[in-house]
Design a protein around this motif. Sequence first.
Motif, PDB file in Angstrom:
ATOM      1  N   ILE A 105      36.781  47.347  45.046  1.00 31.62           N
ATOM      2  CA  ILE A 105      38.218  47.149  44.815  1.00 31.62           C
ATOM      3  C   ILE A 105      38.586  45.681  44.942  1.00 31.62           C
ATOM      4  N   VAL A 106      38.092  45.023  45.961  1.00 32.43           N
ATOM      5  CA  VAL A 106      38.386  43.597  46.140  1.00 32.43           C
ATOM      6  C   VAL A 106      37.866  42.797  44.947  1.00 32.43           C
ATOM      7  N   ALA A 107      36.655  43.094  44.511  1.00 27.56           N
ATOM      8  CA  ALA A 107      36.073  42.373  43.374  1.00 27.56           C
ATOM      9  C   ALA A 107      36.864  42.623  42.092  1.00 27.56           C
ATOM     10  N   GLU A 108      37.184  43.879  41.826  1.00 30.37           N
ATOM     11  CA  GLU A 108      37.863  44.217  40.567  1.00 30.37           C
ATOM     12  C   GLU A 108      39.302  43.715  40.532  1.00 30.37           C
ATOM     13  N   THR A 109      40.027  43.836  41.643  1.00 32.00           N
ATOM     14  CA  THR A 109      41.399  43.314  41.635  1.00 32.00           C
ATOM     15  C   THR A 109      41.387  41.789  41.596  1.00 32.00           C
ATOM     16  N   GLY A 110      40.352  41.186  42.176  1.00 30.62           N
ATOM     17  CA  GLY A 110      40.195  39.732  42.053  1.00 30.62           C
ATOM     18  C   GLY A 110      39.981  39.326  40.606  1.00 30.62           C
ATOM     19  N   ASP A 111      39.214  40.116  39.869  1.00 26.54           N
ATOM     20  CA  ASP A 111      38.999  39.835  38.447  1.00 26.54           C
ATOM     21  C   ASP A 111      40.307  39.921  37.668  1.00 26.54           C
ATOM     22  N   VAL A 112      41.148  40.911  38.000  1.00 17.38           N
ATOM     23  CA  VAL A 112      42.451  41.039  37.337  1.00 17.38           C
ATOM     24  C   VAL A 112      43.289  39.798  37.615  1.00 17.38           C
ATOM     25  N   THR A 113      43.362  39.414  38.882  1.00 22.47           N
ATOM     26  CA  THR A 113      44.161  38.253  39.277  1.00 22.47           C
ATOM     27  C   THR A 113      43.664  36.987  38.582  1.00 22.47           C
ATOM     28  N   ARG A 114      42.365  36.797  38.574  1.00 28.35           N
ATOM     29  CA  ARG A 114      41.767  35.613  37.948  1.00 28.35           C
ATOM     30  C   ARG A 114      42.060  35.584  36.452  1.00 28.35           C
ATOM     31  N   LEU A 116      44.454  37.214  34.719  1.00 31.69           N
ATOM     32  CA  LEU A 116      45.885  37.053  34.467  1.00 31.69           C
ATOM     33  C   LEU A 116      46.325  35.620  34.731  1.00 31.69           C
ATOM     34  N   GLY A 117      45.856  35.037  35.828  1.00 33.48           N
ATOM     35  CA  GLY A 117      46.199  33.651  36.138  1.00 33.48           C
ATOM     36  C   GLY A 117      45.725  32.686  35.067  1.00 33.48           C
ATOM     37  N   THR A 118      44.504  32.895  34.596  1.00 34.27           N
ATOM     38  CA  THR A 118      43.962  32.034  33.537  1.00 34.27           C
ATOM     39  C   THR A 118      44.772  32.165  32.255  1.00 34.27           C
ATOM     40  N   LEU A 119      45.082  33.385  31.874  1.00 34.24           N
ATOM     41  CA  LEU A 119      45.843  33.601  30.642  1.00 34.24           C
ATOM     42  C   LEU A 119      47.242  33.011  30.742  1.00 34.24           C
ATOM     43  N   MET A 120      47.877  33.156  31.889  1.00 35.55           N
ATOM     44  CA  MET A 120      49.207  32.572  32.080  1.00 35.55           C
ATOM     45  C   MET A 120      49.128  31.054  32.049  1.00 35.55           C
ATOM     46  N   ASN A 121      48.135  30.501  32.731  1.00 33.51           N
ATOM     47  CA  ASN A 121      47.966  29.049  32.781  1.00 33.51           C
ATOM     48  C   ASN A 121      47.712  28.460  31.402  1.00 33.51           C
ATOM     49  N   GLU A 122      46.955  29.176  30.580  1.00 31.72           N
ATOM     50  CA  GLU A 122      46.619  28.697  29.235  1.00 31.72           C
ATOM     51  C   GLU A 122      47.637  29.124  28.187  1.00 31.72           C
ATOM     52  N   GLY A 123      48.639  29.913  28.587  1.00 36.21           N
ATOM     53  CA  GLY A 123      49.666  30.367  27.647  1.00 36.21           C
ATOM     54  C   GLY A 123      49.116  31.303  26.574  1.00 36.21           C
ATOM     55  N   ARG A 124      48.129  32.136  26.946  1.00 36.84           N
ATOM     56  CA  ARG A 124      47.485  33.011  25.957  1.00 36.84           C
ATOM     57  C   ARG A 124      47.814  34.481  26.149  1.00 36.84           C
ATOM     58  N   LEU A 134      42.340  41.428  29.522  1.00 38.29           N
ATOM     59  CA  LEU A 134      43.105  41.738  30.727  1.00 38.29           C
ATOM     60  C   LEU A 134      43.150  43.248  30.959  1.00 38.29           C
ATOM     61  N   LEU A 135      43.382  44.011  29.906  1.00 46.79           N
ATOM     62  CA  LEU A 135      43.415  45.469  30.047  1.00 46.79           C
ATOM     63  C   LEU A 135      42.070  46.023  30.510  1.00 46.79           C
ATOM     64  N   ARG A 136      40.976  45.448  30.039  1.00 50.84           N
ATOM     65  CA  ARG A 136      39.647  45.871  30.481  1.00 50.84           C
ATOM     66  C   ARG A 136      39.502  45.630  31.981  1.00 50.84           C
ATOM     67  N   GLU A 137      39.946  44.464  32.442  1.00 53.24           N
ATOM     68  CA  GLU A 137      39.866  44.160  33.876  1.00 53.24           C
ATOM     69  C   GLU A 137      40.750  45.114  34.683  1.00 53.24           C
ATOM     70  N   ILE A 138      41.939  45.406  34.180  1.00 48.26           N
ATOM     71  CA  ILE A 138      42.834  46.340  34.866  1.00 48.26           C
ATOM     72  C   ILE A 138      42.208  47.725  34.914  1.00 48.26           C
ATOM     73  N   ASP A 139      41.603  48.164  33.810  1.00 56.75           N
ATOM     74  CA  ASP A 139      40.936  49.471  33.786  1.00 56.75           C
ATOM     75  C   ASP A 139      39.811  49.541  34.807  1.00 56.75           C
ATOM     76  N   GLU A 140      39.043  48.466  34.931  1.00 63.07           N
ATOM     77  CA  GLU A 140      37.949  48.446  35.898  1.00 63.07           C
ATOM     78  C   GLU A 140      38.482  48.525  37.326  1.00 63.07           C
ATOM     79  N   ALA A 141      39.600  47.834  37.605  1.00 58.20           N
ATOM     80  CA  ALA A 141      40.208  47.913  38.935  1.00 58.20           C
ATOM     81  C   ALA A 141      40.753  49.316  39.192  1.00 58.20           C
ATOM     82  N   HIS A 142      41.361  49.883  38.167  1.00 59.96           N
ATOM     83  CA  HIS A 142      41.886  51.250  38.301  1.00 59.96           C
ATOM     84  C   HIS A 142      40.756  52.235  38.588  1.00 59.96           C
ATOM     85  N   THR A 143      39.651  52.085  37.912  1.00 59.68           N
ATOM     86  CA  THR A 143      38.502  52.968  38.130  1.00 59.68           C
ATOM     87  C   THR A 143      37.983  52.835  39.559  1.00 59.68           C
TER      88      THR A 143
END
Length: 156
Positions: A105-114, A116-124, A134-143
């Motif tokens: 859970i810590v690893a997967e939610t960290g991936d979501v945060t990372r 999302l932060g990258t996409l926001m920072n890059e405006g993508r 991002l949805l793939r990372e969210i799905d992995e955290a949800h799983t």
Amino acid sequence: MNARYLPASDYLQLKSVSHLLLKKAGGGRLAAAEITRGSESRFSEAASTSFPERFLAVDQVADLEAHCGAPLVTRTLAGLTGHDLVSRADPQKPEAALHHHLIAIVAETGDVTRCLGTLMNEGRLNSPTARMDLLREIDEAHTALAALSALVRQVS
């Protein structure tokens, strides 16, 4: 052919994952025929888009997935109905399983945060590819969270 409930793309996805399952079961139709009931030609038809009305039977899927140790078709079917398939934890070692799930859970939610932060920072965030990542990372955290939920329900 009768009208179908699901979109054609869902049936194509089932064909594709059936083909993958047959390959994983030992290389194809002959190996599948040795693992479960059915003939080489039926397995070929079940994985081919040239035979849109032919699919693997549920008992064949169960045999092949048990042989492979991977619920490929079952996971796809769950996804088509908006569900996630998670494996059960070992009930003999709930403390170890809880630790394993916490790490996941810590690893997967960290991936979501990372991500999302990258996409926001890059405006993508408006990029379809970036949103899919991002949805793939969210799905992995949800799983990972769903697997913990299943364990807690099992231990309680």
